[in-house]
Design a protein around this motif. Sequence first.
Motif, PDB file in Angstrom:
ATOM      1  N   LYS A 110       1.861  -9.687   6.967  1.00 55.58           N
ATOM      2  CA  LYS A 110       2.237 -11.088   7.159  1.00 55.58           C
ATOM      3  C   LYS A 110       0.988 -11.958   7.080  1.00 55.58           C
ATOM      4  N   ASN A 111       1.123 -13.133   6.484  1.00 55.58           N
ATOM      5  CA  ASN A 111       0.063 -14.144   6.345  1.00 55.58           C
ATOM      6  C   ASN A 111      -0.949 -13.804   5.257  1.00 55.58           C
ATOM      7  N   MET A 112      -0.678 -12.828   4.431  1.00 54.73           N
ATOM      8  CA  MET A 112      -1.568 -12.512   3.313  1.00 54.73           C
ATOM      9  C   MET A 112      -1.059 -13.320   2.115  1.00 54.73           C
ATOM     10  N   VAL A 113      -1.594 -14.536   1.957  1.00 49.19           N
ATOM     11  CA  VAL A 113      -0.990 -15.482   1.024  1.00 49.19           C
ATOM     12  C   VAL A 113      -1.930 -16.017  -0.056  1.00 49.19           C
ATOM     13  N   CYS A 114      -3.163 -15.497  -0.115  1.00 53.48           N
ATOM     14  CA  CYS A 114      -4.084 -16.006  -1.126  1.00 53.48           C
ATOM     15  C   CYS A 114      -5.037 -14.900  -1.563  1.00 53.48           C
ATOM     16  N   ASP A 115      -5.790 -15.166  -2.619  1.00 53.28           N
ATOM     17  CA  ASP A 115      -6.721 -14.161  -3.139  1.00 53.28           C
ATOM     18  C   ASP A 115      -7.777 -13.777  -2.107  1.00 53.28           C
ATOM     19  N   ARG A 116      -8.234 -14.737  -1.329  1.00 54.98           N
ATOM     20  CA  ARG A 116      -9.231 -14.441  -0.289  1.00 54.98           C
ATOM     21  C   ARG A 116      -8.632 -13.500   0.758  1.00 54.98           C
ATOM     22  N   CYS A 117      -7.349 -13.702   1.091  1.00 56.31           N
ATOM     23  CA  CYS A 117      -6.671 -12.826   2.042  1.00 56.31           C
ATOM     24  C   CYS A 117      -6.634 -11.393   1.507  1.00 56.31           C
ATOM     25  N   ILE A 118      -6.334 -11.256   0.220  1.00 54.57           N
ATOM     26  CA  ILE A 118      -6.300  -9.935  -0.408  1.00 54.57           C
ATOM     27  C   ILE A 118      -7.662  -9.260  -0.268  1.00 54.57           C
ATOM     28  N   LEU A 119      -8.718 -10.002  -0.526  1.00 55.26           N
ATOM     29  CA  LEU A 119     -10.071  -9.454  -0.417  1.00 55.26           C
ATOM     30  C   LEU A 119     -10.374  -9.002   1.011  1.00 55.26           C
ATOM     31  N   ILE A 120     -10.026  -9.818   1.991  1.00 57.48           N
ATOM     32  CA  ILE A 120     -10.290  -9.496   3.396  1.00 57.48           C
ATOM     33  C   ILE A 120      -9.499  -8.257   3.825  1.00 57.48           C
ATOM     34  N   VAL A 121      -8.225  -8.193   3.444  1.00 54.55           N
ATOM     35  CA  VAL A 121      -7.396  -7.039   3.803  1.00 54.55           C
ATOM     36  C   VAL A 121      -7.952  -5.770   3.163  1.00 54.55           C
ATOM     37  N   ARG A 122      -8.336  -5.860   1.899  1.00 53.42           N
ATOM     38  CA  ARG A 122      -8.923  -4.700   1.208  1.00 53.42           C
ATOM     39  C   ARG A 122     -10.173  -4.216   1.948  1.00 53.42           C
ATOM     40  N   GLN A 123     -11.077  -5.142   2.249  1.00 49.00           N
ATOM     41  CA  GLN A 123     -12.318  -4.776   2.934  1.00 49.00           C
ATOM     42  C   GLN A 123     -12.048  -4.137   4.288  1.00 49.00           C
ATOM     43  N   GLN A 124     -11.092  -4.703   5.029  1.00 49.35           N
ATOM     44  CA  GLN A 124     -10.784  -4.180   6.361  1.00 49.35           C
ATOM     45  C   GLN A 124     -10.241  -2.759   6.268  1.00 49.35           C
ATOM     46  N   LEU A 125      -9.344  -2.515   5.321  1.00 52.97           N
ATOM     47  CA  LEU A 125      -8.769  -1.179   5.170  1.00 52.97           C
ATOM     48  C   LEU A 125      -9.830  -0.177   4.724  1.00 52.97           C
ATOM     49  N   GLU A 126     -10.699  -0.583   3.823  1.00 52.80           N
ATOM     50  CA  GLU A 126     -11.776   0.308   3.374  1.00 52.80           C
ATOM     51  C   GLU A 126     -12.739   0.597   4.523  1.00 52.80           C
ATOM     52  N   ASN A 127     -13.005  -0.412   5.361  1.00 55.42           N
ATOM     53  CA  ASN A 127     -13.855  -0.194   6.539  1.00 55.42           C
ATOM     54  C   ASN A 127     -13.232   0.800   7.516  1.00 55.42           C
ATOM     55  N   LEU A 128     -11.888   0.853   7.529  1.00 57.52           N
ATOM     56  CA  LEU A 128     -11.184   1.784   8.411  1.00 57.52           C
ATOM     57  C   LEU A 128     -11.015   3.163   7.776  1.00 57.52           C
ATOM     58  N   GLY A 129     -11.566   3.339   6.561  1.00 62.71           N
ATOM     59  CA  GLY A 129     -11.550   4.650   5.927  1.00 62.71           C
ATOM     60  C   GLY A 129     -10.386   4.919   4.990  1.00 62.71           C
ATOM     61  N   GLU A 189      -2.000   8.564   4.020  1.00 64.90           N
ATOM     62  CA  GLU A 189      -0.989   7.914   4.841  1.00 64.90           C
ATOM     63  C   GLU A 189      -1.490   7.816   6.284  1.00 64.90           C
ATOM     64  N   PRO A 190      -1.475   6.591   6.857  1.00 64.50           N
ATOM     65  CA  PRO A 190      -1.996   6.430   8.213  1.00 64.50           C
ATOM     66  C   PRO A 190      -1.109   7.095   9.266  1.00 64.50           C
ATOM     67  N   SER A 191      -1.743   7.716  10.238  1.00 59.32           N
ATOM     68  CA  SER A 191      -1.023   8.269  11.385  1.00 59.32           C
ATOM     69  C   SER A 191      -0.566   7.102  12.252  1.00 59.32           C
ATOM     70  N   PRO A 192       0.327   7.342  13.208  1.00 55.28           N
ATOM     71  CA  PRO A 192       0.742   6.252  14.115  1.00 55.28           C
ATOM     72  C   PRO A 192      -0.453   5.621  14.843  1.00 55.28           C
ATOM     73  N   GLU A 193      -1.440   6.433  15.213  1.00 55.08           N
ATOM     74  CA  GLU A 193      -2.629   5.896  15.884  1.00 55.08           C
ATOM     75  C   GLU A 193      -3.423   5.006  14.934  1.00 55.08           C
ATOM     76  N   LYS A 194      -3.568   5.448  13.684  1.00 55.17           N
ATOM     77  CA  LYS A 194      -4.305   4.659  12.691  1.00 55.17           C
ATOM     78  C   LYS A 194      -3.565   3.355  12.371  1.00 55.17           C
ATOM     79  N   LEU A 195      -2.220   3.410  12.360  1.00 57.00           N
ATOM     80  CA  LEU A 195      -1.438   2.187  12.140  1.00 57.00           C
ATOM     81  C   LEU A 195      -1.726   1.177  13.249  1.00 57.00           C
ATOM     82  N   GLN A 196      -1.881   1.668  14.481  1.00 62.35           N
ATOM     83  CA  GLN A 196      -2.217   0.767  15.583  1.00 62.35           C
ATOM     84  C   GLN A 196      -3.611   0.177  15.391  1.00 62.35           C
ATOM     85  N   ASP A 197      -4.551   0.993  14.887  1.00 65.22           N
ATOM     86  CA  ASP A 197      -5.903   0.501  14.600  1.00 65.22           C
ATOM     87  C   ASP A 197      -5.862  -0.580  13.525  1.00 65.22           C
TER      88      ASP A 197
END
Length: 188
Positions: free
Chosen positions: A6-25, A41-49
């Motif tokens: 939710k709230n991923m509505v622009c190219d900058r948002c895509i970049l931020i989400v990508r970076q965050q997921l890559e930072n989480l491994g 596939e994220p575990s339930p614990e990773k989904l919470q992270d």
Amino acid sequence: MQLHVKNMVCDRCILIVRQQLENLGFSVEEISLGKVSVSPEPSPEKLQDISAAFQVLGFELIDKDKDQLVEQVKTQVIELVHYSKLYELRQSLMSLIAEKLNKEYVYLSRLFSDVEGITIEKYIIQQKVMRVKELLEYGELNLNEIAYQMGYSSSAHLSTQFKTVTGVTPSKYKASPGGDRKPLDQVG
């Protein structure tokens, strides 16, 4: 696994989400407005992270089917209003959205109203007004050209909707210093 955000509505948002997921491994396999496919596939614990990391950035994981569908409607509206040539469309935005999501429009309309508290039509008008504000601030087009580009039947129709949403006419908005534009990710 595909995640809906939710709230991923622009190219900058895509970049931020990508970076965050890559930072989480995670490896980002595919990403677009509102959706991202990751591996492993994220575990339930990773989904919470992921959820906690996204919340800090103003994003939210969506896990309920109905909420996901509402976000898909919003994403379609934003893509159509902000990134397509509305004057070239040969069908209504509502029927185009229903077709793209492969759902009946009546169902989408009822669901959207129940979840968001406004109709899809009002949401489309809000998005169109935000785009008109942007075009007015650029100063490259006159009101008639903006009305045409945004798919309005006339500049009078555009002006009426604009004033209904903002409380001022397009010319008064343009004359005001700074305006009150909001980033796409802060528009309801």
